[in-house]
Design a protein around this motif. Structure first.
Motif, PDB file in Angstrom:
ATOM      1  N   ALA A 155      -6.164  10.404 -12.799  1.00 21.89           N
ATOM      2  CA  ALA A 155      -7.864  10.273 -12.120  1.00 21.89           C
ATOM      3  C   ALA A 155      -7.757   8.687 -12.011  1.00 21.89           C
ATOM      4  CB  ALA A 155      -8.408  10.774 -13.172  1.00 21.89           C
ATOM      5  N   VAL A 156      -6.419   7.841 -12.716  1.00 19.79           N
ATOM      6  CA  VAL A 156      -6.799   6.430 -12.870  1.00 19.79           C
ATOM      7  C   VAL A 156      -5.521   6.242 -11.602  1.00 19.79           C
ATOM      8  CG1 VAL A 156      -5.231   4.344 -13.812  1.00 19.79           C
ATOM      9  CG2 VAL A 156      -6.607   6.156 -14.901  1.00 19.79           C
ATOM     10  N   GLY A 157      -4.269   7.253 -11.449  1.00 14.74           N
ATOM     11  CA  GLY A 157      -3.844   7.103  -9.919  1.00 14.74           C
ATOM     12  C   GLY A 157      -4.780   6.776  -9.147  1.00 14.74           C
ATOM     13  N   VAL A 158      -5.643   8.011  -8.718  1.00 12.85           N
ATOM     14  CA  VAL A 158      -5.966   8.215  -7.672  1.00 12.85           C
ATOM     15  C   VAL A 158      -7.114   7.218  -7.482  1.00 12.85           C
ATOM     16  CG1 VAL A 158      -7.382   9.854  -6.290  1.00 12.85           C
ATOM     17  CG2 VAL A 158      -5.728  11.025  -7.547  1.00 12.85           C
ATOM     18  N   THR A 159      -7.625   7.263  -8.385  1.00 12.02           N
ATOM     19  CA  THR A 159      -8.671   5.594  -8.032  1.00 12.02           C
ATOM     20  C   THR A 159      -8.021   5.050  -7.576  1.00 12.02           C
ATOM     21  OG1 THR A 159     -10.206   6.604 -10.522  1.00 12.02           O
ATOM     22  CG2 THR A 159     -10.509   4.593  -9.340  1.00 12.02           C
ATOM     23  N   GLY A 160      -7.169   4.145  -8.524  1.00 12.40           N
ATOM     24  CA  GLY A 160      -6.145   2.871  -8.154  1.00 12.40           C
ATOM     25  C   GLY A 160      -5.479   3.096  -6.422  1.00 12.40           C
ATOM     26  N   LEU A 161      -5.359   4.812  -6.097  1.00 16.09           N
ATOM     27  CA  LEU A 161      -4.257   4.374  -4.661  1.00 16.09           C
ATOM     28  C   LEU A 161      -5.925   4.773  -3.706  1.00 16.09           C
ATOM     29  CD1 LEU A 161      -2.452   5.076  -2.861  1.00 16.09           C
ATOM     30  CD2 LEU A 161      -3.065   8.125  -3.649  1.00 16.09           C
ATOM     31  N   ALA A 162      -6.936   5.235  -4.063  1.00 13.59           N
ATOM     32  CA  ALA A 162      -8.448   4.917  -3.194  1.00 13.59           C
ATOM     33  C   ALA A 162      -8.127   3.477  -3.174  1.00 13.59           C
ATOM     34  CB  ALA A 162      -9.701   5.036  -3.187  1.00 13.59           C
ATOM     35  N   LEU A 163      -8.735   2.395  -4.351  1.00 15.14           N
ATOM     36  CA  LEU A 163      -9.049   0.841  -4.162  1.00 15.14           C
ATOM     37  C   LEU A 163      -8.113   0.164  -3.429  1.00 15.14           C
ATOM     38  CD1 LEU A 163     -10.585   1.189  -7.206  1.00 15.14           C
ATOM     39  CD2 LEU A 163     -11.935   1.202  -5.584  1.00 15.14           C
ATOM     40  N   ALA A 172       0.468  -1.022  -0.130  1.00 20.47           N
ATOM     41  CA  ALA A 172       0.610   0.174  -0.044  1.00 20.47           C
ATOM     42  C   ALA A 172       1.230   1.610  -0.094  1.00 20.47           C
ATOM     43  CB  ALA A 172      -0.952   0.218   0.971  1.00 20.47           C
ATOM     44  N   VAL A 173       2.092   1.404   0.784  1.00 18.39           N
ATOM     45  CA  VAL A 173       3.212   2.144   0.831  1.00 18.39           C
ATOM     46  C   VAL A 173       4.044   2.699  -0.450  1.00 18.39           C
ATOM     47  CG1 VAL A 173       5.017   2.729   1.747  1.00 18.39           C
ATOM     48  CG2 VAL A 173       3.199   2.492   3.342  1.00 18.39           C
ATOM     49  N   LEU A 174       4.111   1.744  -0.692  1.00 15.96           N
ATOM     50  CA  LEU A 174       4.183   1.197  -2.797  1.00 15.96           C
ATOM     51  C   LEU A 174       3.263   2.263  -3.513  1.00 15.96           C
ATOM     52  CD1 LEU A 174       6.712  -1.947  -2.909  1.00 15.96           C
ATOM     53  CD2 LEU A 174       7.178   0.413  -2.503  1.00 15.96           C
ATOM     54  N   VAL A 194       1.190   3.623  -2.288  1.00 16.68           N
ATOM     55  CA  VAL A 194       1.347   5.994  -2.163  1.00 16.68           C
ATOM     56  C   VAL A 194       2.242   6.398  -3.446  1.00 16.68           C
ATOM     57  CG1 VAL A 194       0.898   7.628  -1.031  1.00 16.68           C
ATOM     58  CG2 VAL A 194       0.108   5.632  -0.814  1.00 16.68           C
ATOM     59  N   LYS A 195       3.720   5.952  -3.225  1.00 12.33           N
ATOM     60  CA  LYS A 195       4.377   6.669  -3.937  1.00 12.33           C
ATOM     61  C   LYS A 195       4.325   6.368  -5.339  1.00 12.33           C
ATOM     62  CE  LYS A 195       9.410   5.964  -4.097  1.00 12.33           C
ATOM     63  NZ  LYS A 195      10.378   4.914  -4.461  1.00 12.33           N
ATOM     64  N   LEU A 196       4.449   5.395  -5.859  1.00 15.33           N
ATOM     65  CA  LEU A 196       3.653   5.735  -6.938  1.00 15.33           C
ATOM     66  C   LEU A 196       2.968   5.981  -8.187  1.00 15.33           C
ATOM     67  CD1 LEU A 196       5.223   3.821  -9.589  1.00 15.33           C
ATOM     68  CD2 LEU A 196       3.197   2.029  -9.652  1.00 15.33           C
ATOM     69  N   ALA A 197       1.547   6.840  -6.903  1.00 13.98           N
ATOM     70  CA  ALA A 197       0.755   7.004  -7.878  1.00 13.98           C
ATOM     71  C   ALA A 197       1.508   8.812  -7.687  1.00 13.98           C
ATOM     72  CB  ALA A 197      -0.892   7.363  -6.788  1.00 13.98           C
ATOM     73  N   VAL A 198       2.271   8.786  -6.253  1.00 12.88           N
ATOM     74  CA  VAL A 198       2.442  10.489  -6.674  1.00 12.88           C
ATOM     75  C   VAL A 198       4.146  10.342  -7.138  1.00 12.88           C
ATOM     76  CG1 VAL A 198       1.089  11.009  -4.180  1.00 12.88           C
ATOM     77  CG2 VAL A 198       3.845  10.440  -4.416  1.00 12.88           C
ATOM     78  N   HIS A 199       4.279   9.994  -7.495  1.00  8.04           N
ATOM     79  CA  HIS A 199       5.758   9.665  -8.122  1.00  8.04           C
ATOM     80  C   HIS A 199       5.535  10.652  -9.684  1.00  8.04           C
ATOM     81  CE1 HIS A 199       9.082   9.158 -10.328  1.00  8.04           C
ATOM     82  NE2 HIS A 199      10.238   8.101  -9.437  1.00  8.04           N
ATOM     83  N   ASP A 200       4.628  10.509 -10.321  1.00  8.10           N
ATOM     84  CA  ASP A 200       4.644  10.779 -11.340  1.00  8.10           C
ATOM     85  C   ASP A 200       3.335  11.862 -11.467  1.00  8.10           C
ATOM     86  OD1 ASP A 200       6.302   9.411 -12.786  1.00  8.10           O
ATOM     87  OD2 ASP A 200       4.925   8.133 -13.344  1.00  8.10           O
ATOM     88  N   GLU A 201       3.319  12.737 -12.209  1.00  9.87           N
ATOM     89  CA  GLU A 201       1.332  13.632 -12.238  1.00  9.87           C
ATOM     90  C   GLU A 201       0.710  12.443 -11.508  1.00  9.87           C
ATOM     91  OE1 GLU A 201      -0.016  13.243 -16.805  1.00  9.87           O
ATOM     92  OE2 GLU A 201       2.197  14.210 -16.578  1.00  9.87           O
ATOM     93  N   ILE A 202      -0.233  13.653 -10.961  1.00  5.77           N
ATOM     94  CA  ILE A 202      -1.604  13.140 -10.321  1.00  5.77           C
ATOM     95  C   ILE A 202      -2.508  12.693 -11.582  1.00  5.77           C
ATOM     96  CG2 ILE A 202      -3.121  13.180  -9.066  1.00  5.77           C
ATOM     97  CD1 ILE A 202      -1.138  14.538  -7.319  1.00  5.77           C
TER      98      ILE A 202
END
Length: 108
Positions: free
Chosen positions: A49-57, A35-37, A39-47
Motif C-alpha cells: 500500500a505504501v508503494g502504490v501510494t508513493g507511486l500515485a503521489l 518518475a520512471v525509476l 515505478v520500477k522501484l515500486a513494482v520491483h519488490d512486492e506491491i
C-alpha cells in the motif's frame, strides 16, 4: 512644447529564451526519469500500500511539474517573454521537493 518620446528600441533577446527553454526541457526529462525509476522501484519488490501510494503521489507530482514546465516553455516563445510568476516558481520548487520526498519514501 515637449520633445516627443523616443521610440522604444526593439529587444534582441539573443539565445537566452532558447537556453531557458532547453533548461526547462532538461529538467522535465530529469523529473520523468525519477518518475520512471519510482515505478520500477515500486513494482520491483512486492506491491504494498505504501508503494502504490508513493507511486500515485509521484505520478501526480510529475504531471503537475509537466504542466508548469509546459506553460513556461510556451510562454518563452513570445517576442518578449513574461517573467516566471511567483506561483509558477513555487509550484516547480514544490513539485521537485515532493518528488524527492516520495522517491525517498519508496526506498524505505
Amino acid at each position: 512644447m515637449t520633445a516627443a518620446d523616443p521610440a522604444p528600441e526593439a529587444r534582441d533577446p539573443g539565445l537566452q529564451p532558447e537556453r531557458t527553454r532547453l533548461a526547462w526541457r532538461r529538467t522535465t526529462l530529469s523529473c520523468t526519469v525519477v518518475a520512471v525509476l519510482a515505478v520500477k522501484l515500486a513494482v520491483h519488490d512486492e506491491i504494498t500500500a505504501v508503494g502504490v501510494t508513493g507511486l500515485a503521489l509521484s505520478a501526480l507530482v510529475w504531471i503537475g511539474f509537466l504542466a508548469v514546465a509546459h506553460r513556461r516553455i510556451r510562454s518563452l516563445s513570445a517576442a518578449r517573454p513574461v517573467p516566471l510568476s511567483y506561483r509558477g516558481a513555487w509550484l516547480a520548487t514544490g513539485c521537485t521537493i515532493a518528488l524527492a520526498v516520495f522517491g525517498a519514501a519508496l526506498i524505505r
